[in-house]
Design a protein around this motif. Structure first.
Motif, short mmCIF file in Angstrom:
data_model
loop_
_atom_site.label_atom_id
_atom_site.label_comp_id
_atom_site.label_asym_id
_atom_site.label_seq_id
_atom_site.Cartn_x
_atom_site.Cartn_y
_atom_site.Cartn_z
N LEU A 209 0.82 -1.21 0.00
CA LEU A 209 0.00 0.00 0.00
C LEU A 209 0.85 1.26 0.00
O LEU A 209 0.43 2.30 -0.52
CB LEU A 209 -0.93 0.01 1.22
CG LEU A 209 -2.00 -1.08 1.25
CD1 LEU A 209 -2.77 -1.01 2.56
CD2 LEU A 209 -2.95 -0.94 0.07
N TRP A 246 0.07 2.76 -4.05
CA TRP A 246 -1.01 1.82 -4.32
C TRP A 246 -2.22 2.08 -3.42
O TRP A 246 -3.37 1.95 -3.84
CB TRP A 246 -0.51 0.39 -4.13
CG TRP A 246 0.20 -0.14 -5.34
CD1 TRP A 246 1.53 -0.40 -5.46
CD2 TRP A 246 -0.39 -0.45 -6.60
NE1 TRP A 246 1.82 -0.85 -6.72
CE2 TRP A 246 0.66 -0.89 -7.45
CE3 TRP A 246 -1.68 -0.37 -7.11
CZ2 TRP A 246 0.44 -1.28 -8.77
CZ3 TRP A 246 -1.91 -0.76 -8.43
CH2 TRP A 246 -0.86 -1.20 -9.24
N GLY A 247 -1.96 2.46 -2.16
CA GLY A 247 -3.07 2.76 -1.26
C GLY A 247 -3.92 3.90 -1.77
O GLY A 247 -5.15 3.87 -1.71
#
Length: 284
Positions: A209, A246-247
């Motif tokens: 993340l 990515w989070g």
């Protein structure tokens, strides 16, 4: 500044509509002498909202973990903004009848001042919550957006209720809600980015993340940067950023799926808007 303008314009217009409905009802029921009490309630709500905004910014100035504050503030703004959009879509069409019913029961001066204060302060509180994440990043731009948004809303409200200009407010709120969904998605993404930075500084293992999902390699001084002259427009409209973890990708683009669906479903129950969309399909 565009985000701040749009949010303030929308909230201030809602407040102006509420005040206009109250004053029109008082005039229609021969209670003109109580209009001054309405303006007293409006003035008090503006004063308290301003004081609240100053207190929040002062608290932020003395807060050491600024990433945590900005992340939480952004998430709160997204939740309140989403609930406001949904409320206006599902309950807004009955707002005039509800306000008139409440005003009819607010006979005493204190009751009318209190009612006006509450309904207008709600819009002021929402504006403060929405603008807080922006103010922590760009105070001057936020103040400029706030001022221009207020002026724009008051001018439009005057044209509608003072001059009698015809405008379909339901349609206006529908399209502005769609724009605000993209603003909320950007806020959700920014809040996630700040929380990821805070978590990494605190030594939390965020796994994938916290890893970069992409990096376009565009320098911060470029016009195509999300803070540049051109990139900032895309950042406002679509939550564009030159790099994301990515989070942030998951939260921001997840909201861009959920938000429009919520608005379209809520307004899809409106027969007038449905009829308009069907006409557009026919023409196309």
């Amino acid at each position: 500044m565009i985000e701040q303008f749009l949010i303030t314009f929308r909230e201030a217009l809602e407040a102006a509509i509420i005040v206009a409905v109250i004053i029109a009802y008082l005039k229609r029921t021969n209670r003109d002498n109580q209009i001054k009490e309405v303006w007293t309630g409006v003035g008090l709500s503006l004063l308290v909202s301003t004081m609240l905004g100053i207190m929040i910014l002062k608290f932020y100035g003395g807060f050491e973990e600024k990433e945590l504050f900005e992340g939480v503030a952004s998430y709160i703004a997204v939740v309140v903004l989403t609930s406001m959009i949904y409320w206006m879509a599902t309950k807004g069409k009955n707002i005039k009848a509800e306000i008139e019913s409440k005003v009819s029961k607010a006979i005493s001066p204190l009751a009318l001042i209190g009612f006006t204060f509450i309904v207008v302060f709600r819009e002021g509180l929402e504006t403060v919550l929405f603008l807080t994440p922006f103010a922590t990043q760009d105070l001057s731009g936020t103040l400029a957006g706030l001022l221009t948004g207020l002026i724009g809303a008051l001018v439009l409200a005057y044209l509608i209720y003072g001059v009698g200009m015809k405008i379909n407010l339901r349609t206006f709120f529908y399209y502005s809600s769609i724009l605000l969904v993209f603003v909320a998605a950007g806020l959700a993404g920014y809040g996630t980015h700040e929380l990821i930075e805070w978590g990494q500084e605190e030594g939390f293992n965020l796994g994938f993340l916290g890893e970069k999902a992409y990096d376009l390699g565009i320098p911060s001084d470029s016009v195509w940067s999300h803070k540049g002259a051109i990139g900032s427009v895309f950042a406002v409209l679509f939550g564009y950023s030159t790099k994301m973890e990515w989070g942030r990708v998951i939260v921001q683009f997840g909201y861009l799926i959920f938000g429009p669906y919520l608005v379209l479903r809520a307004y899809g129950k409106d027969p007038k808007l449905n009829a308009k969309r069907e006409r557009l399909k026919t023409v196309g």
